[in-house]
Write a protein that holds these residues in place. Structure first.
Motif, PDB file in Angstrom:
ATOM      1  N   GLU A  66       0.821  -1.203   0.000  1.00 40.11           N
ATOM      2  CA  GLU A  66       0.000   0.000   0.000  1.00 40.11           C
ATOM      3  C   GLU A  66       0.858   1.257   0.000  1.00 40.11           C
ATOM      4  O   GLU A  66       0.461   2.290  -0.552  1.00 40.11           O
ATOM      5  CB  GLU A  66      -0.942  -0.009   1.212  1.00 40.11           C
ATOM      6  CG  GLU A  66      -1.938   1.140   1.247  1.00 40.11           C
ATOM      7  CD  GLU A  66      -2.980   1.080   0.152  1.00 40.11           C
ATOM      8  OE1 GLU A  66      -3.716   2.091   0.002  1.00 40.11           O
ATOM      9  OE2 GLU A  66      -3.077   0.053  -0.549  1.00 40.11           O
ATOM     10  N   ARG A  96       0.416   4.046  -2.994  1.00 37.65           N
ATOM     11  CA  ARG A  96       0.131   5.464  -2.760  1.00 37.65           C
ATOM     12  C   ARG A  96       1.225   6.341  -3.375  1.00 37.65           C
ATOM     13  O   ARG A  96       0.939   7.395  -3.944  1.00 37.65           O
ATOM     14  CB  ARG A  96      -0.004   5.749  -1.263  1.00 37.65           C
ATOM     15  CG  ARG A  96      -1.123   4.999  -0.569  1.00 37.65           C
ATOM     16  CD  ARG A  96      -2.499   5.575  -0.869  1.00 37.65           C
ATOM     17  NE  ARG A  96      -2.934   5.523  -2.257  1.00 37.65           N
ATOM     18  CZ  ARG A  96      -3.409   4.436  -2.865  1.00 37.65           C
ATOM     19  NH1 ARG A  96      -3.531   3.310  -2.206  1.00 37.65           N
ATOM     20  NH2 ARG A  96      -3.783   4.489  -4.124  1.00 37.65           N
ATOM     21  N   ASP A 135      -0.311   8.070  -6.523  1.00 42.05           N
ATOM     22  CA  ASP A 135      -0.735   9.411  -6.101  1.00 42.05           C
ATOM     23  C   ASP A 135       0.401  10.427  -6.168  1.00 42.05           C
ATOM     24  O   ASP A 135       0.268  11.480  -6.791  1.00 42.05           O
ATOM     25  CB  ASP A 135      -1.297   9.357  -4.680  1.00 42.05           C
ATOM     26  CG  ASP A 135      -2.515   8.454  -4.571  1.00 42.05           C
ATOM     27  OD1 ASP A 135      -3.160   8.221  -5.605  1.00 42.05           O
ATOM     28  OD2 ASP A 135      -2.821   7.978  -3.461  1.00 42.05           O
ATOM     29  N   GLY A 179      -2.336   9.264   1.442  1.00 46.10           N
ATOM     30  CA  GLY A 179      -3.234   9.036   0.328  1.00 46.10           C
ATOM     31  C   GLY A 179      -3.990  10.248  -0.153  1.00 46.10           C
ATOM     32  O   GLY A 179      -4.709  10.167  -1.150  1.00 46.10           O
ATOM     33  N   SER A 180      -3.847  11.382   0.537  1.00 42.12           N
ATOM     34  CA  SER A 180      -4.670  12.531   0.156  1.00 42.12           C
ATOM     35  C   SER A 180      -3.879  13.797  -0.128  1.00 42.12           C
ATOM     36  O   SER A 180      -4.361  14.673  -0.845  1.00 42.12           O
ATOM     37  CB  SER A 180      -5.691  12.826   1.262  1.00 42.12           C
ATOM     38  OG  SER A 180      -5.043  13.198   2.469  1.00 42.12           O
ATOM     39  N   LEU A 232      -9.175   8.818   0.646  1.00 41.02           N
ATOM     40  CA  LEU A 232      -9.240   7.369   0.727  1.00 41.02           C
ATOM     41  C   LEU A 232     -10.572   6.960   1.329  1.00 41.02           C
ATOM     42  O   LEU A 232     -11.111   7.654   2.197  1.00 41.02           O
ATOM     43  CB  LEU A 232      -8.109   6.833   1.623  1.00 41.02           C
ATOM     44  CG  LEU A 232      -6.664   7.181   1.230  1.00 41.02           C
ATOM     45  CD1 LEU A 232      -5.717   6.618   2.262  1.00 41.02           C
ATOM     46  CD2 LEU A 232      -6.329   6.642  -0.149  1.00 41.02           C
ATOM     47  N   ARG A 247      -9.616   1.400   2.681  1.00 40.37           N
ATOM     48  CA  ARG A 247      -8.204   1.604   2.388  1.00 40.37           C
ATOM     49  C   ARG A 247      -7.486   2.280   3.554  1.00 40.37           C
ATOM     50  O   ARG A 247      -6.302   2.059   3.769  1.00 40.37           O
ATOM     51  CB  ARG A 247      -8.059   2.424   1.106  1.00 40.37           C
ATOM     52  CG  ARG A 247      -6.689   2.263   0.459  1.00 40.37           C
ATOM     53  CD  ARG A 247      -6.715   2.571  -1.008  1.00 40.37           C
ATOM     54  NE  ARG A 247      -7.475   1.613  -1.771  1.00 40.37           N
ATOM     55  CZ  ARG A 247      -7.002   0.425  -2.155  1.00 40.37           C
ATOM     56  NH1 ARG A 247      -5.785   0.052  -1.809  1.00 40.37           N
ATOM     57  NH2 ARG A 247      -7.755  -0.375  -2.863  1.00 40.37           N
ATOM     58  N   ARG A 264     -15.289   9.114   2.074  1.00 42.89           N
ATOM     59  CA  ARG A 264     -13.874   9.320   1.755  1.00 42.89           C
ATOM     60  C   ARG A 264     -13.297  10.370   2.701  1.00 42.89           C
ATOM     61  O   ARG A 264     -13.997  11.302   3.125  1.00 42.89           O
ATOM     62  CB  ARG A 264     -13.691   9.742   0.295  1.00 42.89           C
ATOM     63  CG  ARG A 264     -14.182   8.696  -0.685  1.00 42.89           C
ATOM     64  CD  ARG A 264     -13.884   9.088  -2.115  1.00 42.89           C
ATOM     65  NE  ARG A 264     -12.469   9.007  -2.430  1.00 42.89           N
ATOM     66  CZ  ARG A 264     -11.856   7.899  -2.831  1.00 42.89           C
ATOM     67  NH1 ARG A 264     -12.543   6.773  -2.972  1.00 42.89           N
ATOM     68  NH2 ARG A 264     -10.572   7.895  -3.113  1.00 42.89           N
ATOM     69  N   TRP A 290      -9.883  12.955   3.600  1.00 41.97           N
ATOM     70  CA  TRP A 290      -8.655  13.550   3.104  1.00 41.97           C
ATOM     71  C   TRP A 290      -8.294  14.779   3.956  1.00 41.97           C
ATOM     72  O   TRP A 290      -9.143  15.408   4.575  1.00 41.97           O
ATOM     73  CB  TRP A 290      -8.783  13.943   1.640  1.00 41.97           C
ATOM     74  CG  TRP A 290      -9.662  15.122   1.357  1.00 41.97           C
ATOM     75  CD1 TRP A 290      -9.305  16.436   1.277  1.00 41.97           C
ATOM     76  CD2 TRP A 290     -11.089  15.092   1.111  1.00 41.97           C
ATOM     77  NE1 TRP A 290     -10.396  17.224   1.011  1.00 41.97           N
ATOM     78  CE2 TRP A 290     -11.503  16.436   0.902  1.00 41.97           C
ATOM     79  CE3 TRP A 290     -12.024  14.071   1.058  1.00 41.97           C
ATOM     80  CZ2 TRP A 290     -12.812  16.757   0.639  1.00 41.97           C
ATOM     81  CZ3 TRP A 290     -13.341  14.397   0.795  1.00 41.97           C
ATOM     82  CH2 TRP A 290     -13.727  15.721   0.587  1.00 41.97           C
TER      83      TRP A 290
END
Length: 940
Positions: free
Chosen positions: A339, A343, A347, A446-447, A461, A465, A506, A508
């Motif tokens: 993971e 990411r 990303d 992830g954001s 995410l 996740r 989600r 973030w």
């Protein structure tokens, strides 16, 4: 299972933190000049730490075949995103061609040679043309030879002075040497490799329509075209050139123009080259940062445990974790969780400037160094493991992000003063696994790129996740899910989309404070004494419907009426109650029942009190502030004073609805103490206060208060006459006093705390009527004058409860009734006339009565019927109401029962005032007489 640090040991430079960032940047010129570090300079060391990707393997095969004269592409253009491995691939070609060792010493190369169908790869001459090594308008020296152009530099590297002589004139004049000259040059020094790096950076420096020592913009493009054409004609020569993928890397508009021209030139003869795939990056990073894993069983055990844990969690995690191949991904990426790579490569590489391979290596080297220093015991390095509290690791990430992210990390994500740390310190179940910080780190990884990268389709995410980035074998996903929910309510920079608590939500982070931060700022603006207290009062008004005639919320005691109504006084927040510390509330209650402002309070037994619980008071105040804050935000959006997007507008409205639903629940939990002032006896004790805890989970506060009042007989709604008789005997029928005023009794229940608290006067009325129908409880009378009881009744008669009604002890009533009966004088029987024995009048004087035996016929008496009735009665003022009712029932009603009778009733009222009537009496009587239609109403 062993943690990663006991299975995968980092390289020494990573362990000691002695690496330089520049060492992660492969510099082909430094290698060509012999100035690079050992892992780049030495061919064997380079291939030991290099994972040959699919694209690199294909390219090396082409190079080997070309140098051996067995085919292969003559020109290869390497064009990928910044950090995509172009320069590293060129170094692999360089070391394959210039090696000083056997092919078998180069890890991975023998398999490629076999795949190419070759026995050996000949060593070759290599020319490295680096566009950043020289300035186009400044000649440089090679020994005693002055060189001005790229073609002069290429010739010198391939064959020294002899080779340079072929292009000397072209170098001196800055013109392209042409295809034939370059073909001759390449054939003389074949097998040979020409590596061209950073060509755009060189060409874009030429001024418009002006020639300098390095030639001109056009002559350099002509040289590249001639070179690509010439190399096709030399079977054992190959050209590799790297070009940037994006316009941003090309630099200015001049650089973009150069890039387009070079792409067109190389495009005519270039071969395809596949960049590094995400799965291949696992091995690249592992080889560069870690020593080979020697305990394969330990690695397998950890990866198997993760795969089994993911299958056990099922739908709580992303779908790919349920596939068998995810176990293989775990093995390949070990000791870093896949993971993390997903990411970074999906990303972070969307950010212009983040190098696809070099950037990941630099970041992970710093992360591993800090985790090693901190004695991290995680089984794998997960997104939740990233030490964002470490300045070096944090800076490596925030360098690519807009300004403001340091404050976000320190406030919401990681650090001693972060909200996540505070939550873990407060909640041990979160602190044991570092749940809050792990959640926040995962969301950040992830954001954060979405704040600068427009290529990200959906921000943030999803819940599955986020948990994937934190969960380890042996841990419950519910702990992380709970921590995520708590952080959603607390963090200032954490944003959400979708319904809270749903799997599709989600999460973030952003540098702009979310609406929660705006709410937190606003809720501190409201004043406790006015706005906050007013909001709490409004909520309590809606929840306190009950048995009381009046509810007084936060009302000064001087404004609470002193009347017959039953009232509930809700104490203000500062007058709280707990079982351990009750003095504050009890003193306030005793003061209120004693005083009505500056005057004494008479009807103290009509008040009950509701007090807040001190333990919940802070939460109630905060809930009121939150509701006020969200309401102000929604109002400002509606009035155009606050500009936010539609998503935030919907969020604000949803938060306001949630706050308004939560506030009544918190208010009920807080205002849970019903305080009842009471006194055991008239003189034997002082007033005290009983406290009753309300059940806050009931249907409504009003019904719960009613239940407590009924169960504990704090308010009596139905009273038995036996209880009334008991209270009369206890307090009123004493000594010679054998009667008591019913109105006085009711007034006493209003005043004295030792008396029963009746809901209304009707409760006493009903008890009196029920008791009056029996001879066992009490007798009734309507006043007492000169020792006589007016209208005494003992059982069986209707009772009118007015101010004259007396309740008589039953024994005394019976004795009085018997005494009254015995005092009546009886009429002699021989004086009574009957219809069967008509009276014979006695003889008058001088007359002789009838002779014995004579019969005298009885005279016929005419039968006459009365046709008129007149009656008058003196009605005592004290019993006027009862006497008038009796007259109406027993006289007027009987007269009117004859349908032919005409009944006319005249009431005559006469009143004398020796000292004159007061104005108030005169005015009231006149107005009432007028409204009642009296025929005459005169004052004299």
């Amino acid at each position: 299972m062993k943690p990663w640090r006991e299975v995968a040991v980092p390289h020494q430079d990573v362990l000691e933190g002695t690496f330089q960032q520049s060492e992660f940047a492969a510099d082909i010129t430094a290698v060509n000049s012999g100035k690079a570090s050992r892992e780049y300079q030495d061919a064997a060391a380079f291939f030991d730490r290099t994972f040959i990707t699919e694209g690199m393997g294909h390219l090396l095969t082409q190079v080997a075949q070309r140098l051996a004269g067995k085919g292969g592409e003559p020109v290869v253009q390497l064009q990928t995103a910044f950090g995509g491995g172009k320069t590293h691939t060129m170094l692999a070609v360089y070391h394959l061609a210039t090696r000083k060792c056997a092919l078998s010493d180069l890890a991975g190369i023998p398999d490629l040679v076999d795949r190419a169908g070759l026995m050996d790869v000949p060593q070759a001459r290599v020319a490295v043309v680096d566009g950043t090594a020289h300035a186009p308008g400044q000649p440089w020296k090679r020994g005693s030879q002055t060189i001005r152009t790229l073609w002069g530099e290429m010739a010198w590297q391939l064959g020294g002075a002899d080779a340079f002589a072929l292009v000397a004139d072209a170098d001196a004049t800055g013109t392209s040497p042409g295809k034939d000259v370059l073909r001759d040059l390449l054939e003389r020094h074949a097998p040979c490799v020409v590596l061209i790096d950073e060509l755009v950076a060189y060409v874009r420096q030429f001024p418009e329509s002006q020639a300098i020592s390095g030639g001109s913009y056009d002559t350099n493009l002509s040289f590249i075209q001639a070179l690509t054409e010439a190399v096709k004609l030399v079977p054992r020569a190959i050209v590799l050139a790297s070009l940037p993928e994006s316009d941003l890397e090309a630099g200015s508009q001049r650089g973009v123009t150069a890039l387009r021209a070079l792409e067109k030139t190389f495009g005519r003869v270039q071969a395809l080259w596949k960049p590094v795939a995400t799965e291949e990056a696992f091995e690249i990073v592992r080889r560069r940062l870690f020593e080979p894993v020697r305990d394969e069983n330990a690695r397998e055990a950890v990866c198997r445990a993760f795969a089994d844990a993911y299958i056990a969690e099922g739908v709580k995690l992303p779908a790919e974790t349920q596939e068998r191949r995810y176990h293989d991904r775990l093995l390949h990426a070990y000791p870093i969780h896949p993971e993390v790579f997903d990411r970074l490569y999906e990303d972070w590489t969307t950010i212009d400037g983040f190098q696809r391979t070099r950037g990941v290596l630099k970041l992970m080297a710093k992360v591993i160094f800090r985790l090693w220093k901190d004695d991290n015991k995680d089984l794998l390095i997960l997104p939740g493991s990233l030490p964002l509290h470490d300045g070096s690791s944090r800076n490596e990430l925030t360098y690519y992000l807009p300004a403001g992210w340091d404050a976000v990390i320190e406030r919401d994500i990681d650090g001693d003063r972060a909200e996540t740390t505070a939550l873990e310190n407060k909640e041990p179940r979160f602190g044991q696994v570092g749940a809050a910080r792990r959640i926040a780190r995962t969301i950040f990884l992830g954001s954060a790129p979405a704040s600068v990268a427009s290529k990200v389709a959906a921000r943030g995410l999803d819940r599955a996740r986020v948990i994937l980035g934190c969960l380890q074998p042996g841990q419950a996903s519910s702990v992380y899910a709970d921590a995520l929910g708590r952080l959603t309510d607390r963090l200032h920079y954490l944003n959400t989309s979708g319904d809270k608590g749903q799997d599709t939500t989600r999460f973030w982070f952003d540098t702009r404070a979310n609406l929660r931060r705006e709410m937190e700022d606003r809720k501190r603006r409201f004043d406790d004494r006015t706005e906050v207290r007013g909001k709490i009062a409004d909520v309590l008004k809606k929840t306190l419907g009950s048995v009381f005639d009046g509810v007084h919320i936060f009302t000064p005691h001087g404004d609470v009426p002193d009347d017959t109504a039953l009232r509930l006084v809700v104490l203000p927040p500062e007058i709280w109650y707990t079982r351990e510390e009750s003095r504050l509330a009890l003193e306030a209650v005793l003061e209120i029942i004693a005083k009505n402002g500056p005057k004494p309070r008479y009807r103290s037994n009509r008040l009950m009190f509701l007090a807040p619980d001190h333990g919940v008071l802070a939460r109630l105040t905060d809930a009121a502030r939150v509701t006020l804050a969200w309401n102000s935000i929604v109002e400002d959006v509606r009035e155009g004073r606050l500009n936010i997007d539609l998503l935030q507008k919907n969020q604000a409205e949803k938060e306001l609805k949630g706050a308004e639903e939560a506030l009544p629940r918190v208010a009920r939990e807080c205002y849970k103490w019903l305080l009842n002032p009471m006194q055991d006896a008239p003189t034997s004790s002082k007033p005290t206060v009983e406290a009753f805890a309300l059940n806050t989970a009931g249907a409504s506060v009003g019904s719960e208060i009613e239940r407590v009042c009924t169960d504990n007989e704090l308010v009596i709604t139905t009273w038995s006459p036996i209880h009334l008789r008991t209270k009369l005997r206890e307090l009123y029928w004493k000594g010679e006093q054998r009667s008591a005023s019913a109105a006085g009794f009711f007034e006493d229940t209003l005043r004295y705390l030792y008396m029963p608290r009746l809901r209304t006067r009707d409760v006493l009325t009903q008890a009196i009527r029920t008791g009056a129908a029996s001879i066992d409880f009490f007798g009734t009378a309507y006043g007492e004058a000169d020792g006589r009881l007016e209208g005494l009744s003992l059982g069986g008669r209707d009772v009118v409860f007015d101010d004259t009604l007396l309740l008589v002890e039953p024994g005394a009533a019976q004795a009085y009734d018997e005494a009254s009966r015995s005092s009546v004088v009886s009429v002699p029987a021989d004086t009574l006339l009957t219809s069967e024995t008509p009276a014979t009048p006695p003889p008058l004087p001088g007359e002789t009565g009838p002779s014995p035996g004579a019969t005298t016929p009885a005279p016929a008496l005419p039968v006459t019927k009365p046709k008129t009735f007149h009656g008058s009665a003196d009605v005592p003022t004290a019993t006027a109401k009862m006497r008038l009712v009796q007259l109406a029932d027993e006289i007027v009603a009987v007269l009117a029962s004859d349908p032919n009778a005409t009944v006319r009733l005249v009431v005559e009222i006469s009143a004398e005032f020796p000292d004159g009537a007061s104005d108030g009496v005169k005015r009231a009587v006149s107005e009432n007489a007028n409204s009642l239609g009296l025929k005459s109403a005169e004052w004299e």
